[in-house]
Design a protein around this motif. Structure first.
Motif, mmCIF file in Angstrom:
data_model
loop_
_atom_site.group_PDB
_atom_site.id
_atom_site.type_symbol
_atom_site.label_atom_id
_atom_site.label_comp_id
_atom_site.label_asym_id
_atom_site.label_seq_id
_atom_site.Cartn_x
_atom_site.Cartn_y
_atom_site.Cartn_z
ATOM 1 N N GLU A 16 0.819 -1.227 0.000
ATOM 2 C CA GLU A 16 0.000 0.000 0.000
ATOM 3 C C GLU A 16 0.851 1.275 0.000
ATOM 4 N N ALA A 17 1.998 1.240 0.694
ATOM 5 C CA ALA A 17 2.824 2.455 0.803
ATOM 6 C C ALA A 17 3.527 2.804 -0.507
ATOM 7 N N VAL B 260 2.372 3.411 -3.437
ATOM 8 C CA VAL B 260 1.706 4.432 -4.262
ATOM 9 C C VAL B 260 0.948 5.399 -3.351
ATOM 10 N N ALA B 261 1.246 6.675 -3.522
ATOM 11 C CA ALA B 261 0.515 7.737 -2.833
ATOM 12 C C ALA B 261 0.595 7.642 -1.307
ATOM 13 N N GLY B 262 1.763 7.232 -0.811
ATOM 14 C CA GLY B 262 2.073 7.259 0.619
ATOM 15 C C GLY B 262 0.934 6.801 1.511
ATOM 16 N N ALA B 263 0.466 7.705 2.349
ATOM 17 C CA ALA B 263 -0.527 7.350 3.368
ATOM 18 C C ALA B 263 -1.905 7.037 2.794
ATOM 19 N N ILE B 264 -2.171 7.456 1.578
ATOM 20 C CA ILE B 264 -3.549 7.335 1.064
ATOM 21 C C ILE B 264 -3.912 5.867 0.845
ATOM 22 N N LEU C 144 -5.268 3.436 -1.156
ATOM 23 C CA LEU C 144 -5.634 3.495 -2.566
ATOM 24 C C LEU C 144 -5.555 2.110 -3.220
HETATM 25 NA NA NA Z 1 -0.975 4.325 -0.434
#
Ligand code: NA
Ligand SMILES: NC(=O)C1=CN([C@@H]2O[C@H](COP(=O)(O)OP(=O)(O)OC[C@H]3O[C@@H](n4cnc5c(N)ncnc54)[C@H](O)[C@@H]3O)[C@@H](O)[C@H]2O)C=CC1
Ligand SMILES: N[C@@H](CC=O)C(=O)O
Length: 435
Positions: free
Chosen positions: A131-132, A134-138, A140
């Protein structure tokens, strides 16, 4: 199926930099809550770093420079926060083949060697969570993999690189220079170890490949993504965008396309675009990311949040760690790769986009007609023309309707050759509504 864990879940942490330090800190700080959420405690058995002597704050018995031995130790989960291709690739393949769950933030590795990593995970039934990446904390990737598994995604478009968004926002709002803003992004922990991965669009292209793979159930690798970075974006481009009430953003655009000739395919690209200032992505500033997902039944969805930085990225890593730890406690497994659709990837030259072209031209009769004739010769239709006289010179701004990228490039090349055109000041693709 992961092997069922009965005692604590034993975790090897590879990398103790911007993200790794935050993961370790939060693991310690929230140990009791995490144990309650997983059903057993999470035990950090070791941390691999390049230079153990540089971390006097960490108990010496936890540190090692030998990441391979740590992976081969008695651990259940390997959290990889080293980055780059090797040794990360070999370490994760070893871990997965041995049935150890893997959590990684390494988009470069996934976008280049995803197929091999998923195959290794399948060979032993281990989990591979990212998960981390792409788009860090989001959150997604899990929504794409799981929440939207019952829908048909048609488009994923957004800002997925914090460093370049930080630079473009600063150039737009304060006229700040490119290099000093890049240095600041590196200092704040947003940039990659080699920041050319950010500014040249490689980081965003890796993320676009991961997004397209999940969205379209198709293997898309970094090499399939058309890529342009922001190194060529000039103060003139930003100024030209401002005169049209637009901003410049680096976008990743993943689309499902279909036509009668080629059937269904996917098109994946990363490049700077001019967006109307009222477009929601225009107000995404600094290291924030935002991604639009369009799906047949759900309609439009938007995901927004911190896309880079140690603690936001650690949030996503820890979410994955808790998910894989729970799976191990239950003896279950999370989602596997879904690449059954195997859609072809459409070459970029066939992709249609719209261009904004700003020219310095001679201020005399007939120039506009000459420029328009070049567009007509390439069958590129013009949506807007603005001309402003300036003594001997005039500025001419043309915004096109959609045309193939090949035709648009050829048009710009031929326009630049006209005697009456003194300079091509700015050329950029436009997205988000008619000008
Ligand atoms: Na993410
Ligand atoms: N910094 C950020 O905002 C984000 C980073 N990521 C990804 O997270 C990963 C880590 O990024 P950062 O923490 O920023 O990197 P970093 O450069 O700050 O830290 C890397 C760590 O890995 C260690 N390391 C490097 N080579 C090693 C080796 N051969 N053996 C053992 N240890 C080794 C270094 O000693 C250092 O502790 C990368 O894949 C990056 O793309 C993902 C999202 C956001
Ligand atoms: N270098 C990346 C870090 C997060 O993925 C970025 O700037 O977005």
């Amino acid at each position: 199926m992961s092997e069922r864990v009965r005692g604590p879940v034993r975790v090897a942490l590879l990398g103790y930099g911007t993200v790794g330090t935050e993961v370790a800190r939060l693991l310690e700080e929230h140990a009791t809550d995490f144990a309650a959420r997983v059903g057993t405690s999470i035990e950090l058995t070791g941390i691999a770093v390049r230079r153990p002597d540089r971390h006097p704050d960490v108990p010496a018995e936890l540190l090692t420079a030998d990441a391979a031995s740590l992976v081969n130790d008695d651990v259940d989960v390997v959290v990889e926060l080293i980055g780059g291709i090797e040794p990360a690739r070999t370490l994760l393949l070893d871990a997965l083949r041995a049935g150890k769950s893997v959590v990684t933030a390494n988009k470069a590795l996934l976008a280049e060697h995803g197929a091999e990593l998923f195959a290794a995970a399948d060979s032993s039934g281990a989990d591979l969570y990212f998960e981390a990446s792409v788009a860090g904390a989001i959150p997604l990737l899990r929504p794409l993999r799981e929440s939207l598994a019952g829908d048909r995604i048609t488009r994923v478009m957004g800002i997925v690189n914090g460093t370049t968004n930080f630079i473009l926002s600063a150039m737009d709002s304060s006229g700040a220079g490119y290099s000093e803003t890049l240095e600041e992004a590196a200092r704040l922990g947003y940039a990659e170890a080699d920041p050319t991965a950010d500014v040249d669009g490689f980081d965003a292209a890796s993320k676009a490949a991961i997004l397209a793979s999940l969205a379209f159930h198709t293997r898309v690798s970094a090499a399939d993504v058309y890529r342009e970075g922001i190194a060529e974006v000039t103060a003139s481009d930003i100024a030209a965008a401002k005169t049209l009430d637009r901003t410049v953003k680096l976008l990743a655009i993943c689309e499902r396309v279909s036509d009668t000739e080629n059937g269904e395919s996917v098109a994946v690209r990363v490049h700077p675009v001019m967006l109307p200032r009222k477009h929601p992505l225009s107000s995404v500033d600094g290291a924030f990311n935002a991604v639009y997902v369009e799906a047949d039944a759900a309609g439009e969805l938007m995901f927004y949040g911190q896309g880079a930085g140690g603690s936001p990225t650690a949030s996503a890593v820890l979410g994955d760690l808790i998910a894989v730890a729970r799976n191990r406690v239950q003896g279950s497994r999370g989602s596997r790769e879904s690449a059954y659709a195997a859609l072809p990837v459409r070459p970029f030259a066939q992709t249609t986009t719209r261009y904004h072209i700003s020219l310095d031209v001679a201020d005399r009769a007939g120039v506009l007609a000459q420029v328009a004739a070049v567009f007509a010769a390439h069958e590129v239709s013009i949506a807007v023309v603005r001309q402003r006289g300036r003594a001997q010179d005039a500025s001419l701004v043309v915004v096109t309707h959609s045309a193939s990228d090949a035709a648009l490039r050829a048009t710009v090349d031929d326009v630049a050759k006209l005697d009456a055109v003194h300079q091509v000041v700015s050329v950029m693709r436009v997205e988000g509504g008619e000008p």
